[in-house]
Structure formats: structure tokens, C-alpha cells
Design a protein around this motif. Structure first.
Motif, PDB file in Angstrom:
ATOM      1  N   GLU A  63       0.833  -1.215   0.000  1.00  0.00           N
ATOM      2  CA  GLU A  63       0.000   0.000   0.000  1.00  0.00           C
ATOM      3  C   GLU A  63       0.860   1.255   0.000  1.00  0.00           C
ATOM      4  OE1 GLU A  63      -2.553  -0.783   3.335  1.00  0.00           O
ATOM      5  OE2 GLU A  63      -3.951  -1.953   2.094  1.00  0.00           O
ATOM      6  N   ASN A  64       1.936   1.250   0.775  1.00  0.00           N
ATOM      7  CA  ASN A  64       2.854   2.391   0.817  1.00  0.00           C
ATOM      8  C   ASN A  64       3.533   2.572  -0.542  1.00  0.00           C
ATOM      9  OD1 ASN A  64       4.147   4.550   2.126  1.00  0.00           O
ATOM     10  ND2 ASN A  64       5.933   3.260   2.560  1.00  0.00           N
ATOM     11  N   ASN A  65       3.855   1.463  -1.178  1.00  0.00           N
ATOM     12  CA  ASN A  65       4.483   1.508  -2.501  1.00  0.00           C
ATOM     13  C   ASN A  65       3.562   2.190  -3.508  1.00  0.00           C
ATOM     14  OD1 ASN A  65       4.635   0.108  -5.313  1.00  0.00           O
ATOM     15  ND2 ASN A  65       6.699  -0.108  -4.460  1.00  0.00           N
ATOM     16  N   VAL A  66       2.278   1.860  -3.472  1.00  0.00           N
ATOM     17  CA  VAL A  66       1.312   2.483  -4.391  1.00  0.00           C
ATOM     18  C   VAL A  66       1.240   3.991  -4.134  1.00  0.00           C
ATOM     19  CG1 VAL A  66      -1.140   2.633  -5.022  1.00  0.00           C
ATOM     20  CG2 VAL A  66      -0.040   0.396  -4.830  1.00  0.00           C
ATOM     21  N   LYS A  67       1.264   4.390  -2.874  1.00  0.00           N
ATOM     22  CA  LYS A  67       1.245   5.825  -2.545  1.00  0.00           C
ATOM     23  C   LYS A  67       2.483   6.526  -3.105  1.00  0.00           C
ATOM     24  CE  LYS A  67      -1.552   5.304   1.588  1.00  0.00           C
ATOM     25  NZ  LYS A  67      -1.511   5.013   3.020  1.00  0.00           N
ATOM     26  N   LYS A  68       3.645   5.902  -2.957  1.00  0.00           N
ATOM     27  CA  LYS A  68       4.884   6.477  -3.496  1.00  0.00           C
ATOM     28  C   LYS A  68       4.811   6.567  -5.023  1.00  0.00           C
ATOM     29  CE  LYS A  68       8.089   4.768   0.036  1.00  0.00           C
ATOM     30  NZ  LYS A  68       9.193   3.802   0.250  1.00  0.00           N
ATOM     31  N   THR A  69       4.231   5.554  -5.656  1.00  0.00           N
ATOM     32  CA  THR A  69       4.105   5.551  -7.115  1.00  0.00           C
ATOM     33  C   THR A  69       3.179   6.670  -7.567  1.00  0.00           C
ATOM     34  OG1 THR A  69       4.490   3.160  -7.150  1.00  0.00           O
ATOM     35  CG2 THR A  69       3.527   4.143  -9.137  1.00  0.00           C
ATOM     36  N   GLU A  70       2.052   6.831  -6.876  1.00  0.00           N
ATOM     37  CA  GLU A  70       1.123   7.915  -7.225  1.00  0.00           C
ATOM     38  C   GLU A  70       1.795   9.272  -7.082  1.00  0.00           C
ATOM     39  OE1 GLU A  70      -3.199   5.917  -6.123  1.00  0.00           O
ATOM     40  OE2 GLU A  70      -2.000   6.780  -4.493  1.00  0.00           O
ATOM     41  N   LYS A  99      -3.641  -1.652  -6.987  1.00  0.00           N
ATOM     42  CA  LYS A  99      -4.630  -1.591  -5.901  1.00  0.00           C
ATOM     43  C   LYS A  99      -5.550  -2.813  -5.938  1.00  0.00           C
ATOM     44  CE  LYS A  99      -4.683   3.440  -5.496  1.00  0.00           C
ATOM     45  NZ  LYS A  99      -5.446   4.676  -5.699  1.00  0.00           N
ATOM     46  N   LYS A 100      -5.941  -3.245  -7.122  1.00  0.00           N
ATOM     47  CA  LYS A 100      -6.789  -4.439  -7.262  1.00  0.00           C
ATOM     48  C   LYS A 100      -6.023  -5.696  -6.852  1.00  0.00           C
ATOM     49  CE  LYS A 100      -9.725  -2.581 -10.909  1.00  0.00           C
ATOM     50  NZ  LYS A 100     -10.080  -2.638 -12.329  1.00  0.00           N
ATOM     51  N   ILE A 101      -4.749  -5.740  -7.204  1.00  0.00           N
ATOM     52  CA  ILE A 101      -3.911  -6.884  -6.825  1.00  0.00           C
ATOM     53  C   ILE A 101      -3.800  -6.950  -5.301  1.00  0.00           C
ATOM     54  CG2 ILE A 101      -1.554  -7.826  -6.871  1.00  0.00           C
ATOM     55  CD1 ILE A 101      -1.387  -6.580  -9.796  1.00  0.00           C
ATOM     56  N   ILE A 102      -3.584  -5.808  -4.656  1.00  0.00           N
ATOM     57  CA  ILE A 102      -3.500  -5.765  -3.189  1.00  0.00           C
ATOM     58  C   ILE A 102      -4.790  -6.312  -2.581  1.00  0.00           C
ATOM     59  CG2 ILE A 102      -3.448  -4.239  -1.163  1.00  0.00           C
ATOM     60  CD1 ILE A 102      -1.538  -2.403  -2.791  1.00  0.00           C
ATOM     61  N   GLU A 103      -5.918  -5.904  -3.123  1.00  0.00           N
ATOM     62  CA  GLU A 103      -7.208  -6.361  -2.571  1.00  0.00           C
ATOM     63  C   GLU A 103      -7.350  -7.880  -2.720  1.00  0.00           C
ATOM     64  OE1 GLU A 103     -10.225  -6.094  -0.196  1.00  0.00           O
ATOM     65  OE2 GLU A 103      -8.834  -4.464  -0.601  1.00  0.00           O
ATOM     66  N   ALA A 104      -6.980  -8.421  -3.869  1.00  0.00           N
ATOM     67  CA  ALA A 104      -7.054  -9.870  -4.076  1.00  0.00           C
ATOM     68  C   ALA A 104      -6.116 -10.601  -3.104  1.00  0.00           C
ATOM     69  CB  ALA A 104      -6.702 -10.223  -5.518  1.00  0.00           C
ATOM     70  N   VAL A 105      -4.927 -10.040  -2.901  1.00  0.00           N
ATOM     71  CA  VAL A 105      -3.962 -10.630  -1.973  1.00  0.00           C
ATOM     72  C   VAL A 105      -4.514 -10.573  -0.547  1.00  0.00           C
ATOM     73  CG1 VAL A 105      -1.662 -10.322  -0.949  1.00  0.00           C
ATOM     74  CG2 VAL A 105      -1.950 -10.204  -3.437  1.00  0.00           C
TER      75      VAL A 105
END
Length: 173
Positions: free
Chosen positions: A66-73, A137-143
Motif C-alpha cells: 500500500e505504501n508503494n502504491v502511494k509512493k508511485t502515485e 490496488k486491485k492486486i492488493i485487494e485480491a492478496v
């Protein structure tokens, strides 16, 4: 420190240089077929690694993702496209390394590094960055739901969309 001769042999093994006796090392040309073949193999291995990893993902892994996605955004907002490729790799490798299959992880890393020697995907298709973030984000939710089959499908679909974008980009050069 690596002796020059050993470094040249490593580059030759990676296919980046050709060594000709009495001539020396010559940088290899970009090989589009090899580039795309590596990516095709990565699609299958990374989808498999994702499915196998889901049962082993920890809360710390989810926080990292989740933190990685925030950094990417943030990198996207700041137009720091040079940061997106490494963040993308960190995202996926964090998932794959959760699986208890080090040989699979090393194989993926090796192929990824060979692919990166050409350049980051996002350098070729920068417009994949925003959709990639949504897909993560969808991958995180599935995981999070421990749905290995869905996570595998999402990673495979993401990689196939990127391959399609790469193909389109390479065919317009």
C-alpha cells in the motif's frame, strides 16, 4: 571490485556485448525479439509466483504494498517517471518473495534484470503508469482476500496489457 575481463564476460553472458578475439568487445544491438520473449516468459512466471505467494503474504507485506502504491502515485504526480520502474519492481518482487520458492524468485529477478538492461517499461510506455497503479490496488485487494487465483489473473492481465503497449510502441518506431 570486478576485474574488467570478468565484467566483460558477464556482459557477454547477458548478451549485451559480443567479444571477438583480436578485435575486442562490441556492444550488442537491441534485440526486439529477445526483449518480447523475455517479457512473455515473465508474464507466466510472475503470475505463477503471485498465486503461490498469496497464502504467505503478511500484514507487513500488505502495508509495504500500500505504501508503494502511494509512493508511485506521488512519483506520477511529480512527473518523476524514473522512479516508477523501480517502485513497480519493488511492488511485484515483494509479493513474489513471500512464496517459499527461492529458485522461482531468482529466475524472475534474473529475467527482470535482463529486461531492465534494455530500459524500464515505463520509459517505453509512460502512459501505462496510471493504469498500472490502479491495477496494483486491485492486486492488493485480491492478496488481502487470500484469493490466489484472482491475484494471479490480475497480474497476468496487467503484464499482458503492458506487453500489448510495448508491442504497439515498438511497432511505431
Amino acid at each position: 571490485e570486478i576485474p574488467v575481463r570478468e565484467a566483460i564476460r558477464s556482459l557477454e553472458t547477458a548478451g549485451l556485448v559480443r567479444f571477438t578475439p583480436h578485435v575486442g568487445a562490441v556492444v550488442s544491438e537491441f534485440n526486439e525479439t529477445e526483449f518480447l520473449e523475455i517479457y512473455l516468459i515473465r508474464i507466466e512466471l510472475e503470475a505463477l509466483a503471485t498465486r503461490l505467494a498469496v497464502a504467505h503474504i503478511t500484514a507487513a507485506d500488505l502495508d509495504f504494498l500500500e505504501n508503494n502504491v502511494k509512493k508511485t502515485e506521488e512519483a506520477i504526480r511529480q512527473n518523476k517517471h524514473d522512479k516508477i520502474g523501480p517502485l513497480n519492481k519493488e511492488f511485484h518482487v515483494r509479493i513474489y518473495q513471500a512464496a517459499p520458492y527461492p529458485y522461482l524468485l531468482n529466475l524472475i529477478k534474473s529475467l527482470w534484470e535482463k529486461f531492465e538492461l534494455y530500459q524500464s517499461v515505463f520509459a517505453y510506455v509512460p502512459d501505462r503508469a496510471v493504469p498500472s497503479c490502479r491495477e496494483h490496488k486491485k492486486i492488493i485487494e485480491a492478496v488481502r482476500l487470500k484469493n490466489g487465483a484472482l491475484a494471479e489473473k490480475l497480474v497476468k492481465d496487467q503484464k499482458e496489457r503492458t506487453l500489448q503497449a510495448l508491442n504497439e510502441r515498438l511497432n511505431t518506431r
